[in-house]
Write a protein that holds these residues in place. Structure first.
Motif, PDB file in Angstrom:
ATOM      1  N   LEU A  99       1.118   6.896  -6.737  1.00  0.00           N
ATOM      2  CA  LEU A  99      -0.033   7.719  -7.111  1.00  0.00           C
ATOM      3  C   LEU A  99       0.219   9.190  -6.801  1.00  0.00           C
ATOM      4  N   GLU A 100       0.878   9.471  -5.681  1.00  0.00           N
ATOM      5  CA  GLU A 100       1.193  10.850  -5.322  1.00  0.00           C
ATOM      6  C   GLU A 100       2.129  11.475  -6.354  1.00  0.00           C
ATOM      7  N   ARG A 151       1.234  12.458   5.908  1.00  0.00           N
ATOM      8  CA  ARG A 151       1.103  11.300   5.024  1.00  0.00           C
ATOM      9  C   ARG A 151      -0.338  11.227   4.539  1.00  0.00           C
ATOM     10  N   THR A 152      -0.563  10.458   3.516  1.00  0.00           N
ATOM     11  CA  THR A 152      -1.902  10.305   2.960  1.00  0.00           C
ATOM     12  C   THR A 152      -2.334   8.850   3.022  1.00  0.00           C
ATOM     13  N   ALA A 153      -3.625   8.657   2.980  1.00  0.00           N
ATOM     14  CA  ALA A 153      -4.202   7.311   2.927  1.00  0.00           C
ATOM     15  C   ALA A 153      -5.452   7.404   2.059  1.00  0.00           C
ATOM     16  N   PHE A 154      -5.806   6.321   1.415  1.00  0.00           N
ATOM     17  CA  PHE A 154      -7.014   6.246   0.601  1.00  0.00           C
ATOM     18  C   PHE A 154      -7.026   7.301  -0.507  1.00  0.00           C
ATOM     19  N   VAL A 155      -5.946   7.424  -1.241  1.00  0.00           N
ATOM     20  CA  VAL A 155      -5.840   8.406  -2.310  1.00  0.00           C
ATOM     21  C   VAL A 155      -6.955   8.166  -3.324  1.00  0.00           C
ATOM     22  N   GLU A 192       0.705   4.205  -2.835  1.00  0.00           N
ATOM     23  CA  GLU A 192       0.330   5.573  -2.513  1.00  0.00           C
ATOM     24  C   GLU A 192       1.391   6.560  -2.988  1.00  0.00           C
ATOM     25  N   LYS A 193       2.666   6.231  -2.785  1.00  0.00           N
ATOM     26  CA  LYS A 193       3.735   7.122  -3.237  1.00  0.00           C
ATOM     27  C   LYS A 193       3.741   7.242  -4.754  1.00  0.00           C
ATOM     28  N   GLY A 227       0.793  -1.225   0.000  1.00  0.00           N
ATOM     29  CA  GLY A 227       0.000   0.000   0.000  1.00  0.00           C
ATOM     30  C   GLY A 227       0.822   1.270   0.000  1.00  0.00           C
ATOM     31  N   GLU A 228       1.870   1.316   0.793  1.00  0.00           N
ATOM     32  CA  GLU A 228       2.676   2.534   0.896  1.00  0.00           C
ATOM     33  C   GLU A 228       3.360   2.856  -0.433  1.00  0.00           C
ATOM     34  N   SER A 276      -0.730   2.839   8.974  1.00  0.00           N
ATOM     35  CA  SER A 276      -1.222   1.906   7.960  1.00  0.00           C
ATOM     36  C   SER A 276      -2.659   1.530   8.297  1.00  0.00           C
TER      37      SER A 276
END
Length: 89
Positions: free
Chosen positions: A14-15, A46-50, A11-12, A7-8, A88
């Motif tokens: 996608l960011e 930090r972000t989650a669920f982008v 997310e990176k 997941g991490e 997480s």
């Protein structure tokens, strides 16, 4: 074909794609994009669920768990739980 990624890492990735798209649409926006998320003493670390709308986030004061409700439209509402205070889910 998409490879399975933790997941991490996803997310990176996608960011970075979002930052690249912003930079293409609005030159010099990448730095402003980061600066926009600092308000007084508050900042996004930090972000989650982008890309998924989060309708509610509630901390549990008893044990530090963090609950996030995601409104996924056709798929309904999903409740995600973090045992490590949002690092997480």
């Amino acid at each position: 074909m998409l490879e399975k990624q933790p997941g991490e890492q996803l997310e990176k990735k996608l960011e970075k794609k979002l930052e690249k798209k912003l930079e293409q649409q609005h030159p010099r926006s990448q730095q402003r994009w980061r600066e926009d998320f600092v308000i007084g003493d508050w900042r996004i670390e930090r972000t989650a669920f982008v890309g998924d709308p989060v309708s509610a986030v509630l901390p549990d004061p008893r044990d530090g768990r963090l609950f996030a409700a995601l409104d996924l439209g056709h798929f309904g509402v999903k409740l995600r739980v973090s045992e490590d205070r949002g690092i997480s889910f």
